[in-house]
Structures are given as C-alpha cells and as structure tokens.
Scaffold this active site. Sequence first.
Site, PDB file in Angstrom:
ATOM      1  CD  GLU A 115      12.291   6.158   4.745  1.00  0.00           C
ATOM      2  OE1 GLU A 115      11.875   5.300   5.670  1.00  0.00           O
ATOM      3  OE2 GLU A 115      12.730   7.276   4.938  1.00  0.00           O
ATOM      4  CD  GLU A 135       7.075   7.559   6.207  1.00  0.00           C
ATOM      5  OE1 GLU A 135       5.971   7.927   5.486  1.00  0.00           O
ATOM      6  OE2 GLU A 135       8.061   6.880   6.016  1.00  0.00           O
TER       7      GLU A 135
HETATM    8  C1  1HE Z   1       2.404  -3.677  11.431  1.00  0.00           C
HETATM    9  C2  1HE Z   1       2.634  -2.706  10.678  1.00  0.00           C
HETATM   10  C3  1HE Z   1       3.553  -1.662  10.844  1.00  0.00           C
HETATM   11  C4  1HE Z   1       0.898  -4.099   9.712  1.00  0.00           C
HETATM   12  N1  1HE Z   1       4.009  -1.852  11.939  1.00  0.00           N
HETATM   13  N2  1HE Z   1       2.963  -3.653  12.566  1.00  0.00           N
HETATM   14  N3  1HE Z   1       3.495   2.149   8.137  1.00  0.00           N
HETATM   15  C5  1HE Z   1       2.358   2.296   7.961  1.00  0.00           C
HETATM   16  O1  1HE Z   1       1.696   3.422   8.366  1.00  0.00           O
HETATM   17  C6  1HE Z   1       1.738   1.016   7.234  1.00  0.00           C
HETATM   18  C7  1HE Z   1       0.769   0.340   8.139  1.00  0.00           C
HETATM   19  N4  1HE Z   1       0.103  -0.717   7.746  1.00  0.00           N
HETATM   20  C8  1HE Z   1      -0.960  -0.754   6.980  1.00  0.00           C
HETATM   21  O2  1HE Z   1      -1.515   0.327   6.517  1.00  0.00           O
HETATM   22  C9  1HE Z   1      -1.628  -2.105   6.539  1.00  0.00           C
HETATM   23  O3  1HE Z   1      -1.081  -3.141   7.655  1.00  0.00           O
HETATM   24  C10 1HE Z   1      -0.978  -2.649   5.284  1.00  0.00           C
HETATM   25  C11 1HE Z   1      -2.048  -1.695   4.098  1.00  0.00           C
HETATM   26  C12 1HE Z   1       0.158  -2.730   4.857  1.00  0.00           C
HETATM   27  C13 1HE Z   1      -1.616  -4.102   5.172  1.00  0.00           C
HETATM   28  O4  1HE Z   1      -3.116  -4.308   5.634  1.00  0.00           O
HETATM   29  P1  1HE Z   1      -3.716  -5.528   5.766  1.00  0.00           P
HETATM   30  O5  1HE Z   1      -5.334  -5.392   6.045  1.00  0.00           O
HETATM   31  O6  1HE Z   1      -3.022  -6.800   4.918  1.00  0.00           O
HETATM   32  O7  1HE Z   1      -3.042  -6.180   7.286  1.00  0.00           O
HETATM   33  P2  1HE Z   1      -3.258  -5.473   8.769  1.00  0.00           P
HETATM   34  O8  1HE Z   1      -4.438  -6.434   9.332  1.00  0.00           O
HETATM   35  O9  1HE Z   1      -3.357  -4.146   8.715  1.00  0.00           O
HETATM   36  O10 1HE Z   1      -1.721  -5.916   9.666  1.00  0.00           O
HETATM   37  C14 1HE Z   1      -1.433  -7.420   9.737  1.00  0.00           C
HETATM   38  C15 1HE Z   1      -0.491  -7.401  11.039  1.00  0.00           C
HETATM   39  O11 1HE Z   1       0.491  -6.573  10.727  1.00  0.00           O
HETATM   40  C16 1HE Z   1      -1.455  -6.613  12.040  1.00  0.00           C
HETATM   41  O12 1HE Z   1      -0.935  -7.289  13.407  1.00  0.00           O
HETATM   42  P3  1HE Z   1      -1.910  -8.362  14.196  1.00  0.00           P
HETATM   43  O13 1HE Z   1      -0.986  -8.570  15.252  1.00  0.00           O
HETATM   44  O14 1HE Z   1      -2.922  -7.613  14.614  1.00  0.00           O
HETATM   45  O15 1HE Z   1      -1.868  -9.428  13.287  1.00  0.00           O
HETATM   46  C17 1HE Z   1      -0.860  -5.371  12.081  1.00  0.00           C
HETATM   47  O16 1HE Z   1      -0.678  -4.649  13.399  1.00  0.00           O
HETATM   48  C18 1HE Z   1       0.672  -5.465  11.500  1.00  0.00           C
HETATM   49  N5  1HE Z   1       1.359  -4.403  10.810  1.00  0.00           N
HETATM   50  N6  1HE Z   1       1.724  -3.058   9.475  1.00  0.00           N
HETATM   51  C19 1HE Z   1       3.833  -2.816  13.015  1.00  0.00           C
HETATM   52  N7  1HE Z   1       3.943  -0.788   9.833  1.00  0.00           N
HETATM   53  C20 1HE Z   1      12.641   4.783   9.334  1.00  0.00           C
HETATM   54  S1  1HE Z   1      11.197   5.710   9.473  1.00  0.00           S
HETATM   55  C21 1HE Z   1       9.975   4.867   8.343  1.00  0.00           C
HETATM   56  C22 1HE Z   1       8.549   5.458   8.794  1.00  0.00           C
HETATM   57  C23 1HE Z   1       7.622   4.644   8.316  1.00  0.00           C
HETATM   58  O17 1HE Z   1       7.569   3.608   7.755  1.00  0.00           O
HETATM   59  S2  1HE Z   1       5.771   5.193   8.838  1.00  0.00           S
HETATM   60  C24 1HE Z   1       4.847   4.084   8.050  1.00  0.00           C
HETATM   61  C25 1HE Z   1       4.484   3.055   8.907  1.00  0.00           C
END
Ligand code: 1HE
Length: 260
Positions: A115, A135
């Site tokens: 977005e 989403e």
């Molecule tokens: C996060 C987020 C997040 C990572 N919110 N904390 N977005 C998603 O559904 C995408 C979610 N994220 C992922 O699928 C993956 O993190 C990635 C593919 C982007 C990257 O993977 P990777 O293996 O490099 O990293 P990771 O181990 O998953 O994440 C590293 C840290 O970032 C980890 O936190 P930690 O404290 O355990 O180290 C994750 O929890 C954190 N992290 N992504 C919060 N999105 C206005 S409406 C919009 C609606 C949306 O955007 S919905 C889609 C949300």
Amino acid sequence: MSQVNAGGLLAIDTSGPVAVIRLARPAKRNAINDALIAELHTTFINLPEHVRAAIIHAEGDHFCAGLDLSELHSRTVAEGIVHSRSWHAAFDQIQFGKVPVIAVLHGAVVGGGLELASACHIRVAERSTYFGLPEGQRGLFVGGGGSARVPRLIGVSRMADMMLTGRILSSEEGLATGLAQYLVEPGEGLAKAHALAERIASNAPLSNFAVMHALPRIADQSQSDGLFMESLMAAIAQGDQAAKDRMTAFLEGRAGKVKA
Ligand code: 1HE
C-alpha cells in the site's frame, strides 16, 4: 539537513533537491506501527521548499512487512477506522503531496508495504522483490488505501487473486503487471532511483504538479470531464514562465532533442 528521526524509525536526508527517506526498522522488517505512519505523514508534509523529488527505500532484507500486527488485537471497531484513516492521510500526503516520490523495492513488499509502495509515483524493484497481500490469510482487509490504489495499477481481478489465494507476485511479474515500472539487479535500486529523481527534479515544477495532481484525477473522471480538466491544466502549464523559457530554449537550439 540530514537527520535520523527521534523514534529511530526513519532516516531522513533533505539536504539536496532529492530527499531520501529510509525505513529504518529492519529488526521488525520495517513493519509500520502508529509511530512510523505518523513520522511518514509529518515528513512528507514538511518537505523543505528546495526539495524537487523524493525517494523512499528501506534497511535490511525487506522493504516492508506491512502493518505491525502486534498493535492490532486490542483495537475497537471505531479505533480501527481512525487507524485506517491515519494511513490514508499519510499516504495521500505521499501521492498528492509536494513532489514526485520514487520507491526502491526489495524483498517483501507485502500488505501495508505494498500500500505504501502503491502511493508512490514510480516503483523501482530490485530482483529480490516479491509482492503479496496476506490480509486475506490474516482475517483482515486492506486498510491503507490498497483497495483504491492497487486495482488502479493491476486491476481488480489480479488484486482479488492475491487476496483470496495469497498469491505472491515475483519482481518480474510485478514489472509485467504494473506494480513496478523498473526492474534492476540487487543493490542497484537506489542508484536507479537517484538517476530518475534527478531527471524529475529538472522538470518545470508545474509540469510535475500536473502529473501528480491532475493526471490521476482525470483518469478517474468521465472522458468528457477529463478532457475539459486537461484543457485547463494544459493552459495553466503553458502559461507559466518556465514553459515559455523552455520553448524558447528549444527553438533557439539550446534544449535537448527527444531521441531514443
Ligand atoms: C513483524 C511483522 C509484522 C515481521 N508485524 N512484527 N504483514 C504480514 O502478514 C507479513 C508478516 N511478516 C512476514 O511474513 C515475515 O516477517 C517476512 C516474510 C516479512 C520476513 O520474514 P523473516 O523470516 O525475514 O523475519 P521474521 O523472523 O518473520 O520477523 C523478524 C521479526 O519481525 C519478528 O520479531 P521478533 O521480535 O520475533 O524478532 C517478527 O515478529 C517481526 N515482524 N513482520 C509485526 N507485519 C493498514 S492495513 C495493512 C494490513 C497488513 O499489512 S496485513 C499484512 C501484515
């Protein structure tokens, strides 16, 4: 002025005509929380007058993991609407702000990250880029302007496919479908964006204004209304001294030719 903002979420360099704004939350994959959306909003409202174009890029392996999911679960419905509207305000300031904005994409460009990218005027994708709208799988709907902006780039049917099936588009597919206008090798995105931004910054400001503000609105209008608005905008642009100077320069052989 070059600075890192107080919250440490954005690195902002507005020293030259091309502002460079870097998402600086790589530990959380540049997930967008309330503080980051507010920082983006104020940054684009407050771009200094000497800035002619802007670049958004990101630290770490991913451009942006979208909405910070850790902030989501305690919100009421009413708070959810206000939250979504705060994203709209910030991204409107990017799309309909002072200067054209180029996004440099790599790694995940997902959910709210897509977005954000779609609010920019030009997207340069490095080959590592992939696009997703998770989403649907998270039990959510887009809330950062995605339903208005993404279909205008790739059509409703492709966006519906991405949301319903969780389909991921590669950088090549992103280029083919219109999510990105440029595809470059890893590490080359920022240099490409600077080259594009310098060209943009050399245009007459009123021409850039017309492209940013009139063009998308005309595309949303009926043909008849759009053509009328086009005539108004064209007359305003050509009446500007910058246009007259550039026309004279061409006629006197002082301006570049249009060559492939
Ligand atoms: C996060 C987020 C997040 C990572 N919110 N904390 N977005 C998603 O559904 C995408 C979610 N994220 C992922 O699928 C993956 O993190 C990635 C593919 C982007 C990257 O993977 P990777 O293996 O490099 O990293 P990771 O181990 O998953 O994440 C590293 C840290 O970032 C980890 O936190 P930690 O404290 O355990 O180290 C994750 O929890 C954190 N992290 N992504 C919060 N999105 C206005 S409406 C919009 C609606 C949306 O955007 S919905 C889609 C949300």
